[in-house]
Design an enzyme around this catalytic site. Structure first.
Site: not given
Length: 381
Positions: A201, A228
């Site tokens: 992230d 991600d």
């Protein structure tokens, strides 16, 4: 964002140019200790009355970035930041409790790395989702882990490194391993020649509220991570950017991670656009997915959107199955994923149903100009 991967070791400080953090700052490209602000003036020769100078060594108006942000009580301030590692968390913009929206302070703010080399100016901290707060009130959560949080409109940064150097291997007791380098929520947010270093992230390109379609532009930027590491619900254009996936030694099999995890609101006609960029990897071939859709619990109506066009995908991307699900309830095939004229071994179309392609007519609306509308970040773009 909830992750479904085990803990792993990360060495991102050394990978892909991150050695400046691990080994000390690189030599400034232009600014020096005798002139730490380069061609951008100084407190004694201020460019404008709303120019503030930041220098950890004491030659500026402030020694921390947050102190300068706090001093910028109105709109239109510029922060000129001298070479240095600024180990701190920074929050730009204060939310008005009456409206739930940012106030005037911090709007139209610009940060400039004085040496014009992003390796020289590093804003870094090491909170993670599962890091416990000092006051004992719980953990930070994903948003709270952000080293830098931008909640105002019109934010611009040039030649800055935004980093989160929290390492999984150092904290085997923590399962919330999301560690955000920057979360950007404002409209008209622009980044040029910036680096975003993290692990899981890394770059949270989001909006201030579900019904707000924040536009963001990233040009000539470098982003690295594993899980991600570019995610959120903003309308965001990544142009001439370099995205790099990190190796992992804790996992025996693919996938190691996912480059994009958009969470575009269903009402937003434009999500993430990646154009004229490249995606590289230090992991084995085909060990990374290009994307998976994120449908957060706070917005189960989200319909994630990602278009990757005119971009080179190196062998680290799984060409056979570049997309996967974060949840079987929201299959990637039901989302808005598409590609157009990509090149490289990771872009080979061997299973057409796994690689939806835009038509030439559809590609005409997949451009920076269409995505950003009436906003042009820089003249000549």
């Amino acid at each position: 964002m909830t992750a479904h991967l085990p803990l792993s070791r990360r060495a991102f400080l050394v990978a892909s140019g991150g050695a400046a953090l691990a080994l000390g700052l690189a030599a400034p490209a232009r600014a020096t200790r005798r002139a730490p602000f380069g061609r951008y003036g100084s407190p004694s020769a201020r460019l404008t009355e709303r120019t503030l100078y930041v220098d950890a060594a004491g030659a500026g108006d402030h020694t921390t970035v947050q102190a300068a942000v706090t001093a910028a009580t109105g709109a239109g301030y510029t922060l000129v930041i001298a070479p240095g590692v600024y180990r701190e968390t920074v929050s730009v913009g204060v939310i008005d409790p009456a409206t739930g929206l940012p106030g005037v302070a911090g709007t139209e703010m610009t940060w400039i790395g004085a040496s014009e080399d992003p390796r020289d100016v590093v804003v870094v901290y090491d909170n993670a989702n599962g890091t416990r707060k000092p006051d004992g009130s719980g953990t930070y959560g994903t948003t709270g882990s952000a080293t830098t949080l931008v909640r105002t409109d019109g934010f611009t940064a040039r030649w800055i490194t935004f980093a989160n150097d929290w390492l999984r291997a150092d904290h085997p007791d923590i399962s919330g391993t999301q560690a955000v380098a920057i979360k950007v929520r404002g409209d008209r947010s622009a980044f040029e020649h910036c680096r975003f270093l993290g692990h899981q992230d890394t770059l949270y390109a989001d909006s201030i509220a579900l019904g707000t379609f924040a536009r963001q532009y990233y040009r000539d930027c470098y982003v690295e991570g594993d899980v991600d590491f570019v995610f959120g619900r903003a309308t965001a254009v990544y142009e001439h950017c370099h995205l790099h996936t990190l190796n992992r030694t804790d996992l025996a099999a693919a996938p190691y991670g996912f480059v994009f995890a958009p969470s575009t609101a269903v009402a937003n006609p434009r999500g993430y656009l990646v154009t004229r960029s490249r995606i590289t990897s230090e992991a084995p071939d085909a060990y990374y997915k290009l994307a998976r859709p994120w449908v957060p619990g706070s917005d189960t109506t989200a319909r994630p959107m990602l278009t990757v066009r005119d971009t080179r995908l190196d062998a680290g991307i799984d060409a056979v199955a570049p997309y996967t699900n974060m949840s079987a309830t929201y299959p990637w095939q039901s989302q808005r994923f598409a590609e157009y004229r990509n090149t490289g071994p990771g872009a080979v179309i061997s299973v057409p149903e796994n690689r939806p392609q835009l038509t030439d007519a559809e590609a005409e609306s997949a451009t920076r100009e269409v995505y950003l509308g009436d906003w042009t970040p820089w003249k000549g773009c």
